[in-house]
Motif scaffolding. Structure first.
Motif, PDB file in Angstrom:
ATOM      1  N   VAL A   1      -8.411   7.078  -4.315  1.00  0.00           N
ATOM      2  CA  VAL A   1      -9.495   6.774  -2.894  1.00  0.00           C
ATOM      3  C   VAL A   1     -11.080   7.123  -2.882  1.00  0.00           C
ATOM      4  O   VAL A   1     -11.114   8.826  -3.659  1.00  0.00           O
ATOM      5  CB  VAL A   1      -8.749   6.850  -1.694  1.00  0.00           C
TER       6      VAL A   1
ATOM      7  N   ILE B   1     -13.497   9.769   1.637  1.00  0.00           N
ATOM      8  CA  ILE B   1     -11.951   9.656   2.252  1.00  0.00           C
ATOM      9  C   ILE B   1     -10.805  10.614   2.498  1.00  0.00           C
ATOM     10  O   ILE B   1      -9.944  10.297   3.877  1.00  0.00           O
ATOM     11  CB  ILE B   1     -11.625   7.952   2.005  1.00  0.00           C
TER      12      ILE B   1
ATOM     13  N   TYR C   1      -5.264   5.453  13.007  1.00  0.00           N
ATOM     14  CA  TYR C   1      -6.307   5.119  12.141  1.00  0.00           C
ATOM     15  C   TYR C   1      -6.213   5.048  10.394  1.00  0.00           C
ATOM     16  O   TYR C   1      -7.036   4.550   9.039  1.00  0.00           O
ATOM     17  CB  TYR C   1      -6.842   6.908  11.592  1.00  0.00           C
ATOM     18  N   TYR C   2      -5.169   5.456  10.076  1.00  0.00           N
ATOM     19  CA  TYR C   2      -4.035   5.266   9.163  1.00  0.00           C
ATOM     20  C   TYR C   2      -4.040   4.615   8.861  1.00  0.00           C
ATOM     21  O   TYR C   2      -4.348   4.100   7.304  1.00  0.00           O
ATOM     22  CB  TYR C   2      -3.643   6.764   8.841  1.00  0.00           C
ATOM     23  N   SER C   3      -3.679   3.150   9.402  1.00  0.00           N
ATOM     24  CA  SER C   3      -2.837   1.913   8.841  1.00  0.00           C
ATOM     25  C   SER C   3      -4.602   1.532   8.910  1.00  0.00           C
ATOM     26  O   SER C   3      -4.170   0.492   7.857  1.00  0.00           O
ATOM     27  CB  SER C   3      -2.534   1.325  10.195  1.00  0.00           C
ATOM     28  N   GLY C   4      -5.645   1.213   8.982  1.00  0.00           N
ATOM     29  CA  GLY C   4      -6.688   1.111   8.624  1.00  0.00           C
ATOM     30  C   GLY C   4      -6.981   1.575   8.117  1.00  0.00           C
ATOM     31  O   GLY C   4      -7.987   0.413   6.882  1.00  0.00           O
ATOM     32  N   LEU C   5      -6.983   2.194   7.016  1.00  0.00           N
ATOM     33  CA  LEU C   5      -7.119   2.651   5.521  1.00  0.00           C
ATOM     34  C   LEU C   5      -6.080   1.346   4.180  1.00  0.00           C
ATOM     35  O   LEU C   5      -6.694   1.796   3.063  1.00  0.00           O
ATOM     36  CB  LEU C   5      -7.271   4.395   5.267  1.00  0.00           C
TER      37      LEU C   5
ATOM     38  N   LYS D   1      -5.161  -0.932   4.840  1.00  0.00           N
ATOM     39  CA  LYS D   1      -5.918  -2.349   5.456  1.00  0.00           C
ATOM     40  C   LYS D   1      -6.835  -2.354   5.026  1.00  0.00           C
ATOM     41  O   LYS D   1      -6.909  -3.537   3.842  1.00  0.00           O
ATOM     42  CB  LYS D   1      -5.815  -2.624   6.892  1.00  0.00           C
ATOM     43  N   GLN D   2      -7.429  -1.523   4.889  1.00  0.00           N
ATOM     44  CA  GLN D   2      -9.100  -1.257   3.525  1.00  0.00           C
ATOM     45  C   GLN D   2      -8.866  -1.178   2.298  1.00  0.00           C
ATOM     46  O   GLN D   2      -9.046  -1.697   1.268  1.00  0.00           O
ATOM     47  CB  GLN D   2      -9.788  -0.197   3.805  1.00  0.00           C
ATOM     48  N   TYR D   3      -7.311  -0.080   2.068  1.00  0.00           N
ATOM     49  CA  TYR D   3      -7.293   0.122   0.403  1.00  0.00           C
ATOM     50  C   TYR D   3      -6.314  -0.541  -0.127  1.00  0.00           C
ATOM     51  O   TYR D   3      -5.724  -0.583  -1.625  1.00  0.00           O
ATOM     52  CB  TYR D   3      -8.138   0.726   0.173  1.00  0.00           C
TER      53      TYR D   3
ATOM     54  N   ASP E   1       0.732   0.004   6.470  1.00  0.00           N
ATOM     55  CA  ASP E   1      -0.326  -0.393   8.035  1.00  0.00           C
ATOM     56  C   ASP E   1       1.096  -1.003   8.226  1.00  0.00           C
ATOM     57  O   ASP E   1       0.886  -1.782   9.637  1.00  0.00           O
ATOM     58  CB  ASP E   1      -1.467  -1.199   7.376  1.00  0.00           C
TER      59      ASP E   1
END
Length: 210
Positions: free
Chosen positions: A81, A85, A107-111, A113-115, A152
């Motif tokens: 990453v 990040i 917040y970390y679930s969102g990361l 979902k992004q990566y 996530d």
């Protein structure tokens, strides 16, 4: 040996108590002192590594309470990453804001979902201040968590207070959530536990100096 563990996190205190009881080490935490009327000093914790933060805390608490004390600190690191990040030592603090347990999970679930699912490692450090002339510290690889997966999809179980990310952490070997892993055996293997080995080494040094 009776030691002060420089933490207000009751979950971390309980976990470390179980870990060190095999060595005959009794622990008390900062909340125990607070209940007796002590004022707990605020520590800046502006170090760039877990070891720098652990050292800052241990020395501050020793100077305040004048008793043997150790503090730990952790950094969370992801594979592949962007550097900006990487949580590093700021696992709970994001963009200058200290997150609640619920906010951390979000917040970390969102990361993820992004990566995509993130390969993660906790790098841990410890600093033990016996007195002004004897300070022991380590950030050895034996203290690391080993790699695990951050997902996530939070576990359905109510989160464990003090360890919010366990609800989205998956063990690589078993593909089980941390919540579903069987309880660790009470009997610890000193040679395979970095924190136990650290304190065993400190105790051995003390015996050698007698």
């Amino acid at each position: 040996m009776k030691l002060l563990y420089g933490t207000c996190n009751s979950a971390k205190l309980s976990s470390m108590k179980k870990r060190l009881e095999i060595l005959g080490i009794e622990l008390t935490g900062l909340n125990d002192l607070k209940e007796k009327g002590a004022v707990i000093p605020e520590v800046c914790e502006d170090g760039k590594t877990p070891l720098e933060n652990a050292r800052q805390k241990a020395i501050a608490y020793y100077n305040e309470f004048h008793m043997p004390v150790f503090s730990c600190d952790s950094g969370l690191y992801f594979d592949n990453v962007p550097d900006e990040i990487q949580p590093g030592v700021h696992v709970r603090r994001v963009n200058g804001v200290s997150l609640s347990d619920e906010q951390m999970i979000e917040y970390y679930s969102g990361l993820v979902k992004q990566y995509g699912n993130l390969m993660a490692t906790y790098k841990n450090a410890i600093c033990f201040v016996l007195d002004e002339n004897h300070i022991y510290e380590s950030m050895d690889s034996s203290l690391e968590s080993g790699k695990f997966i951050l997902t996530d999809k939070p576990h359905s179980t109510i989160k464990k207070k003090g360890f919010p990310l366990d609800s989205i952490s998956i063990d690589i070997k078993t593909n089980q959530y941390f919540y579903d892993l069987p309880p660790k055996k009470e009997k610890k293997d000193v040679d395979k536990d970095g924190f136990l080995a650290f304190f065993q080494n400190v105790l051995d040094i003390g015996q050698d100096k007698k």
